[in-house]
Design a protein around this motif. Structure first.
Motif, short mmCIF file in Angstrom:
data_model
loop_
_atom_site.label_atom_id
_atom_site.label_comp_id
_atom_site.label_asym_id
_atom_site.label_seq_id
_atom_site.Cartn_x
_atom_site.Cartn_y
_atom_site.Cartn_z
N GLY A 1 0.78 -1.22 0.00
CA GLY A 1 0.00 0.00 0.00
C GLY A 1 0.82 1.28 0.00
N GLU A 2 2.14 1.14 -0.17
CA GLU A 2 2.99 2.33 -0.16
C GLU A 2 3.77 2.45 -1.46
N ALA A 3 4.48 3.56 -1.63
CA ALA A 3 5.28 3.78 -2.82
C ALA A 3 6.61 3.04 -2.72
N PRO A 4 7.20 2.67 -3.86
CA PRO A 4 8.55 2.10 -3.85
C PRO A 4 9.56 3.13 -3.34
N PHE B 1 1.21 5.69 -9.94
CA PHE B 1 2.25 6.37 -9.18
C PHE B 1 2.85 7.49 -10.00
N PHE C 1 9.01 8.53 -5.54
CA PHE C 1 7.62 8.21 -5.87
C PHE C 1 6.65 8.94 -4.96
N GLY C 2 5.50 9.26 -5.51
CA GLY C 2 4.37 9.68 -4.69
C GLY C 2 3.75 8.46 -4.03
N GLU C 3 2.76 8.68 -3.21
CA GLU C 3 2.16 7.59 -2.43
C GLU C 3 1.21 6.73 -3.24
#
Lengths: 109, 118
Positions: free
Chosen positions: A40-43, B90, B109-111
């Motif tokens: 659920g998060e960004a890389p 993203f 990256f954004g969330e």
């Protein structure tokens, strides 16, 4: 075609060591990256290798062999927070990032 | 302050609708990107903008249109949404314009924006 292969899922024990492999076949090579992605998060960026050998950064190390089209990410002293997906990506001759599907790492107490 | 921020984080809409996702970065980077991550977790680049010019446009349907009013913003507009558009989108930025990352490897990256098309 261009291809990045890495295992779909791995399981390891807290405090242990785990190695996540990545093999690639791309049109040219300008570096290989490892990213960590929690659910659920960004890389987030972990490492970049462009020359053969081992790069160490704290508990994480990344190895590259260009002749074999092979890399691995080594995680030591595993912690529960290391449970995440680990994405391998290669920068090809056109400087485009080719991504693997990621390896889901499950850490058990 | 969030380096790369995108809104909305969640978007649920009906097929056929038009929607937009906004992205802003305060890192002073030259290049911004839109990625699509589907249910199989593959990250696929959709667009890249360098100094307001499109430099990568992968085989994305023309229902998707990126718009960059300035180098700190890259918005994604989607027309006539389809079920297959459901994914996490993203936004990312980097200092270099080399297609995907800097020499240090850092894409920021954004969330992510989770789009669900019903």
């Amino acid at each position: 075609g261009q291809n990045i292969d890495q295992p779909t899922e791995m399981t390891a024990t807290e405090g242990a060591i785990v190695q996540i492999n990545c093999t690639y076949q791309t049109s040219g090579f300008n570096g290989l990256f490892w990213y960590q992605q929690h659910a659920g998060e960004a890389p987030t960026f972990l490492s970049y290798n462009v020359l053969d050998g081992l790069e160490e950064k704290g508990r994480f190390s990344s190895f590259l062999s260009r002749s074999k089209g092979y890399s691995y990410l080594l995680l030591k002293e595993l912690q529960m927070k290391d449970s995440a997906s680990y994405l391998c990506a290669v920068l090809d001759s056109n400087y485009q990032l080719i991504w693997g599907a990621g390896t889901k790492l499950i850490i058990k107490p | 302050d969030t380096a790369v921020s995108q809104t909305p984080k969640y978007l649920v809409t009906q097929m056929g609708n038009d929607k937009s996702i906004k992205c802003e970065q305060n890192l002073g980077h030259d290049t911004m990107y839109w990625y699509k991550q589907d249910s199989k977790k593959f990250l696929k680049i959709m667009f890249s903008y360098n100094n307001k010019e499109l430099i990568i446009n992968e085989t994305v349907p023309n229902r998707f249109s990126p718009k960059s009013p300035d180098k700190a913003h890259l918005n994604l507009h989607i027309n006539s949404l389809e079920l297959g558009d459901s994914a996490v989108y993203f936004c990312a930025s980097s200092q270099e314009s080399s297609g995907g990352a800097t020499n240090t490897g850092e894409l920021f990256f954004g969330e992510g924006s989770r789009l669900t098309v019903l």
